[in-house]
Design an enzyme around this catalytic site. Structure first.
Site, short mmCIF file in Angstrom:
data_model
loop_
_atom_site.label_atom_id
_atom_site.label_comp_id
_atom_site.label_asym_id
_atom_site.label_seq_id
_atom_site.Cartn_x
_atom_site.Cartn_y
_atom_site.Cartn_z
N GLY A 1 0.02 2.23 -15.16
CA GLY A 1 -0.45 3.48 -14.57
C GLY A 1 0.31 4.66 -15.14
N GLY B 1 2.85 6.36 -14.00
CA GLY B 1 4.30 6.24 -13.94
C GLY B 1 4.85 5.34 -15.03
N SER B 2 4.19 4.21 -15.24
CA SER B 2 4.61 3.29 -16.29
C SER B 2 4.47 3.92 -17.66
CB SER B 2 3.78 2.00 -16.23
OG SER B 2 4.01 1.30 -15.03
N ASP C 1 -5.75 2.53 -7.76
CA ASP C 1 -5.93 3.87 -7.20
C ASP C 1 -6.82 4.77 -8.06
OD1 ASP C 1 -4.34 3.37 -4.96
OD2 ASP C 1 -2.51 3.91 -6.03
N ARG D 1 -17.66 -1.32 19.17
CA ARG D 1 -16.34 -0.80 18.84
C ARG D 1 -16.39 0.19 17.67
NH1 ARG D 1 -13.32 -6.69 18.77
NH2 ARG D 1 -12.81 -6.81 21.00
N ARG E 1 -1.97 5.90 -1.95
CA ARG E 1 -0.78 6.63 -1.51
C ARG E 1 -0.90 8.12 -1.80
NH1 ARG E 1 4.33 4.25 -4.26
NH2 ARG E 1 3.17 5.08 -6.04
N ARG F 1 -10.37 -0.64 16.96
CA ARG F 1 -9.48 -1.61 16.33
C ARG F 1 -9.21 -1.20 14.88
NH1 ARG F 1 -9.16 -2.84 20.86
NH2 ARG F 1 -9.38 -4.88 21.88
N VAL G 1 -4.47 -7.30 -0.35
CA VAL G 1 -5.72 -8.01 -0.63
C VAL G 1 -6.52 -7.26 -1.70
CG1 VAL G 1 -7.95 -8.66 0.38
CG2 VAL G 1 -5.85 -9.06 1.66
#
Length: 359
Positions: free
Chosen positions: A117, A119-120, A143, A178, A187, A276, A283
């Site tokens: 990504g 950063g890498s 992301d 529900r 993030r 909920r 995952v």
């Protein structure tokens, strides 16, 4: 330019589906077309900094179709520790870039392909400059927040996981009347939540880039119920903050997570509807890569080898306008690519009646 004889490839940062497809493409094209020796560096930059060096030669027998189908990375990866300020066991910090450079020389690497990504890309490009070795990047991140490319390896599969989760949550939400809140990764950018939410029929999608109000969320849910539906679906990226702008993180680790439960409490209080939360977490990183990620990774791997063979270093392969292009690394290493306020998918969501924050 000195001809390339030995090519290195490594994966860096968080894992995702499609990494092995990219590794396979690099190895196959480099060996079959250019006759290169291909060395897979184990556990990212650590394989070149540790002693003894850790690597494996990528022969034809490991590059069959099975590798194309496997999630994760057969080379291993790391997303911890800045090599220029590396934490040591005694609590001190050490610049380990000379170790990286020495590892490059010991292996006789002539070029390095880095699958990572933003950063890498930023860190490893600096390491390669110290080592005096040319680098070509392949973008990967669930992301999808790498600048210069419309799609990164791993994003498609992660979105499919979100959609599958919503497909499974909708019937149980309807059965029990529900509101179901699904917390996705994301993030700094909301691409997963936005794409997955639209494809999965969410009524509310919250992403880090757009402000929202809890009253706005509750209003949309009440509207849905007033139309005769017995349930509602909410998708929220993990990086979304509270209405007051506070990050929601684990108190012990400091990691993001918990915005889903925060919304559950607030929605239930404001609407009176049983609510909920489901947190997908890692995952989204695992599983068999989607067809799109396999094609993207294969295309990226082939083109990256060609750029390396041509000596076109300091660049990254990217997907633009239905094809693979080359972009300068300076365009990539500028931080995360956020969802723009005028992103067409935001307009699509609003056109469908989805609440995606305040306009």
């Amino acid at each position: 330019m000195k001809p390339i004889k030995t090519l290195g490839v490594l994966t860096s940062g968080g894992d995702c589906a499609g990494l092995n497809a990219a590794i396979r493409a690099v190895a196959l094209h480099a060996r079959q077309t250019y006759g290169l020796r291909v060395l897979g560096i184990l556990d990212g930059t650590l394989g070149l900094m540790d002693r003894p060096l850790r690597y494996r030669e990528l022969h034809a027998e490991i590059c069959d179709g099975r590798l194309l189908r496997e999630g994760g990375t057969v080379l291993g990866t790391t997303n911890r520790g800045d090599p220029f300020h590396y934490p040591m066991p005694d609590g001190s910090y050490l610049d380990r870039s000379p170790d990286f450079a020495e590892g490059v020389r010991e292996l006789g690497l002539d070029a390095l392909i880095v699958i990572g990504g933003d950063g890498s890309m930023r860190i490893v490009s600096r390491l390669c400059a110290v080592a005096g070795i040319g680098m070509v990047g392949i973008p990967k991140t669930i992301d999808n927040d790498v600048h210069g490319t419309e799609y990164a390896v791993g994003f498609s599969t992660a979105v499919n996981v979100v959609v599958d989760a919503l497909d499974r949550l909708q019937p149980t939400a309807a059965s029990h009347h529900r509101v179901m809140v699904l917390e996705t990764m994301g993030r700094d950018a909301g691409h997963i939540a936005l794409n997955g939410g639209i494809a999965g029929g969410a009524d509310v999608i919250l992403i880090p880039e757009l402000p929202y109000t809890l009253d706005g969320v509750a209003r949309r849910i009440r509207e849905v119920l007033a139309q005769g539906r017995s349930h509602a679906l909410v998708v929220v990226a993990e990086g979304v903050r509270t209405e007051q702008g506070r990050p929601v993180t684990d108190q012990l680790s400091g990691r993001y997570g918990g915005i889903g439960q925060y919304l559950v409490d607030e929605i239930a209080q404001r609407t009176g509807v049983e609510t909920r939360a489901t947190i997908l977490g890692h995952v989204q990183r695992g599983g068999t890569p989607s067809a799109r990620d396999r094609i993207l990774a294969s295309s990226f791997g082939v083109r990256a080898v060609e750029l390396a063979a041509e000596g076109r270093f300091g660049s990254m392969v990217a997907w633009q306008d239905r094809g693979v292009v080359e972009v300068p690394m300076s365009m990539v290493t500028v931080g995360a690519r956020a969802v723009a306020a005028d992103d067409p998918l935001i307009q699509t969501a609003r056109g469908l009646g989805v609440y995606v924050g305040e306009a």
